[in-house]
Design an enzyme around this catalytic site. Structure first.
Site, short mmCIF file in Angstrom:
data_model
loop_
_atom_site.label_atom_id
_atom_site.label_comp_id
_atom_site.label_asym_id
_atom_site.label_seq_id
_atom_site.Cartn_x
_atom_site.Cartn_y
_atom_site.Cartn_z
N GLU A 90 0.82 -1.21 0.00
CA GLU A 90 0.00 0.00 0.00
C GLU A 90 0.86 1.27 0.00
O GLU A 90 1.90 1.31 0.65
CB GLU A 90 -0.88 0.03 1.26
CG GLU A 90 -1.94 -1.04 1.24
CD GLU A 90 -2.69 -1.11 2.56
OE1 GLU A 90 -2.97 -0.04 3.15
OE2 GLU A 90 -2.99 -2.23 3.00
N CYS A 110 4.76 -7.60 8.01
CA CYS A 110 5.64 -7.11 9.07
C CYS A 110 5.75 -8.19 10.14
O CYS A 110 4.81 -8.93 10.38
CB CYS A 110 5.04 -5.83 9.67
SG CYS A 110 6.06 -5.07 10.96
N CYS A 114 2.92 -5.72 16.58
CA CYS A 114 2.23 -4.74 17.44
C CYS A 114 0.74 -5.08 17.50
O CYS A 114 0.10 -5.35 16.48
CB CYS A 114 2.42 -3.32 16.90
SG CYS A 114 4.14 -2.79 16.88
N CYS A 117 -2.02 -3.20 15.25
CA CYS A 117 -1.68 -2.85 13.86
C CYS A 117 -2.15 -3.91 12.87
O CYS A 117 -1.95 -5.10 13.08
CB CYS A 117 -0.17 -2.66 13.75
SG CYS A 117 0.36 -2.24 12.09
N SER A 189 9.61 6.14 10.30
CA SER A 189 8.99 5.74 11.57
C SER A 189 9.41 4.33 11.94
O SER A 189 9.39 3.43 11.11
CB SER A 189 7.47 5.82 11.41
OG SER A 189 6.82 5.44 12.60
N HIS A 214 3.95 4.86 22.02
CA HIS A 214 2.64 4.30 22.40
C HIS A 214 2.48 3.90 23.87
O HIS A 214 1.41 3.38 24.23
CB HIS A 214 2.27 3.10 21.53
CG HIS A 214 2.28 3.36 20.06
ND1 HIS A 214 1.85 4.54 19.51
CD2 HIS A 214 2.69 2.60 19.00
CE1 HIS A 214 1.98 4.48 18.19
NE2 HIS A 214 2.50 3.32 17.86
N1 SAH Z 1 6.84 -0.06 11.59
C1 SAH Z 1 6.92 1.35 11.67
C2 SAH Z 1 6.10 2.11 10.65
C3 SAH Z 1 4.72 1.62 10.29
S1 SAH Z 1 3.29 2.01 11.20
C4 SAH Z 1 6.56 1.80 13.07
O1 SAH Z 1 6.20 0.98 13.88
O2 SAH Z 1 6.71 2.97 13.34
C5 SAH Z 1 3.03 3.72 11.21
C6 SAH Z 1 2.45 4.21 12.53
O3 SAH Z 1 1.06 3.84 12.70
C7 SAH Z 1 3.17 3.63 13.74
O4 SAH Z 1 3.34 4.64 14.69
C8 SAH Z 1 2.20 2.58 14.22
O5 SAH Z 1 2.43 2.23 15.54
C9 SAH Z 1 0.87 3.27 13.97
N2 SAH Z 1 -0.28 2.38 13.92
C10 SAH Z 1 -0.36 1.12 13.47
N3 SAH Z 1 -1.63 0.65 13.60
C11 SAH Z 1 -2.36 1.65 14.13
C12 SAH Z 1 -3.73 1.77 14.49
N4 SAH Z 1 -4.58 0.76 14.34
N5 SAH Z 1 -4.12 2.94 14.98
C13 SAH Z 1 -3.26 3.98 15.14
N6 SAH Z 1 -1.97 3.93 14.80
C14 SAH Z 1 -1.51 2.77 14.32
#
Ligand code: SAH
Length: 339
Positions: A90, A110, A114, A117, A189, A214
């Protein structure tokens, strides 16, 4: 076969010279690649025999638009691109008053796990090549027909888990004969791979580093981000401080507010304590609901209470504006739906 889009400028130059071609061809070919050609035949200032020679030993990686959505609310464009091997990723184009930003992916899937995510749900398929990362900028720019001025590496994947290719990509996208996008217009990020943050610190690439924090402590962070079991909050913050000292660049901390998990006023106080005195900025993101997960965003009142507490304690903070909410623009959602 070598993908020319995955070679750094100096590597491309060596490749061209080894083929018996003059050095100056490098600049011509590098520029064509950045303009978004799909084949050697489009390189009209390169002779036919050279093009044939190139096509015998190399190829040009491409992207195909598999799906495209345009937000009726704010003009955000979301692409689902097919890679040459059929995998998909994407890419999102966002319009801001200061220019056009593209949010790009660094991996197919990935492996960071997390809890909130969508991108990590099916695990990691593979990392993207430097060319595949670059192609997202090239093909998005070609499709919208306007210059992209900013890049955020916040799409699918953990960029620092694909370190070498990401560094190559950064060098190439910044190159004056290529897209020439300034490092200061690029953010990366990461969920906090401390060893890689330490390496990045020494690269002399003045991008903006965003840390997906977070949580203000290990207890909460361990619950939602498995990476924290490898690198604790303390180790992460200490790496961030060294990064700031070395690069003089402000770090941006991402904090997704999850109702009842990390969004209390006490959490805000602890977060402020953790970041006190650092050259940084906090980005609050009301968590996006992901079907498979039981995480929800809090009320507007809760979000404001959290934000105001940080402000009161002297922390720079903004609440991220939601863009493209009508086209599931957040990372991982579209790919998952289509698969
Ligand atoms: N792997 C990297 C970049 C990808 S995610 C990282 O972890 O930073 C981009 C951002 O979106 C990250 O801060 C991630 O934690 C956040 N993110 C992922 N899923 C999310 C969700 N459901 N709601 C809000 N933020 C989210």
């Amino acid at each position: 076969m070598v993908d020319l889009r995955s070679l750094e400028y100096a590597e491309l130059e060596k490749f061209i010279v080894d083929l018996g071609e003059p050095k100056y061809r490098t600049k011509q070919i590098f520029s064509w690649l950045s303009l978004g050609v799909d084949s050697f035949d489009e390189m009209t200032n390169i002779s036919k025999s050279t093009r044939r020679k190139l096509s015998e030993v190399s190829f040009i990686s491409t992207l195909k638009i598999r799906e495209k959505y345009i937000s009726k609310l704010d003009g955000t464009v979301k692409y689902l691109f097919s890679l040459d091997d059929g995998n998909c990723i994407e890419t999102v184009v966002m319009r801001y008053h200061h220019g056009i930003s593209v949010c790009i992916s660094s991996q197919v899937g990935c492996r960071m796990g997390c809890g909130f995510c969508a991108s990590t749900i099916g695990g990691l398929y593979r990392s993207l090549t430097a060319g595949e990362i670059l192609n997202q900028v090239i093909y998005a720019q070609k499709d919208i027909g306007e210059r992209i001025s900013n890049i955020v590496m916040m799409g699918i994947g953990e960029p620092l888990d694909n370190y070498d290719n990401v560094i190559k990509f950064l060098h190439n996208v910044n190159h004056p004969d290529g897209l020439n996008i300034g490092y200061r217009h690029i953010s990366l990020s990461t969920c906090g791979l401390v060893d890689k943050i330490n390496m990045l610190r020494e690269e002399n690439i003045p991008i903006t580093l965003s840390i997906s924090l977070h949580a203000p402590n290990d207890e909460i962070r361990n619950k939602i981000m498995p990476v924290n079991k490898k690198f604790s909050v303390k180790e992460l913050i200490s790496a961030c401080k060294k990064y700031i000292n070395r690069t003089s660049r402000r770090i941006s901390f991402e904090y997704s507010l999850i109702s009842g998990v990390n969004d209390s006023v006490e959490n805000a106080v602890e977060l402020a304590g953790l970041l006190k005195g650092m050259l940084c900025h906090v980005n609050l993101i009301p968590v996006n609901h992901v079907e498979e997960r039981d995480f929800h965003k809090g009320s507007e009142t809760d979000i404001n209470k959290f934000k105001n507490k940080l402000i009161e304690l002297g922390i720079n903070v903004t609440v991220r504006r939601e863009l493209g909410s009508d086209i599931s623009a957040s990372c991982g959602q579209l790919r998952k739906k289509v698969l």
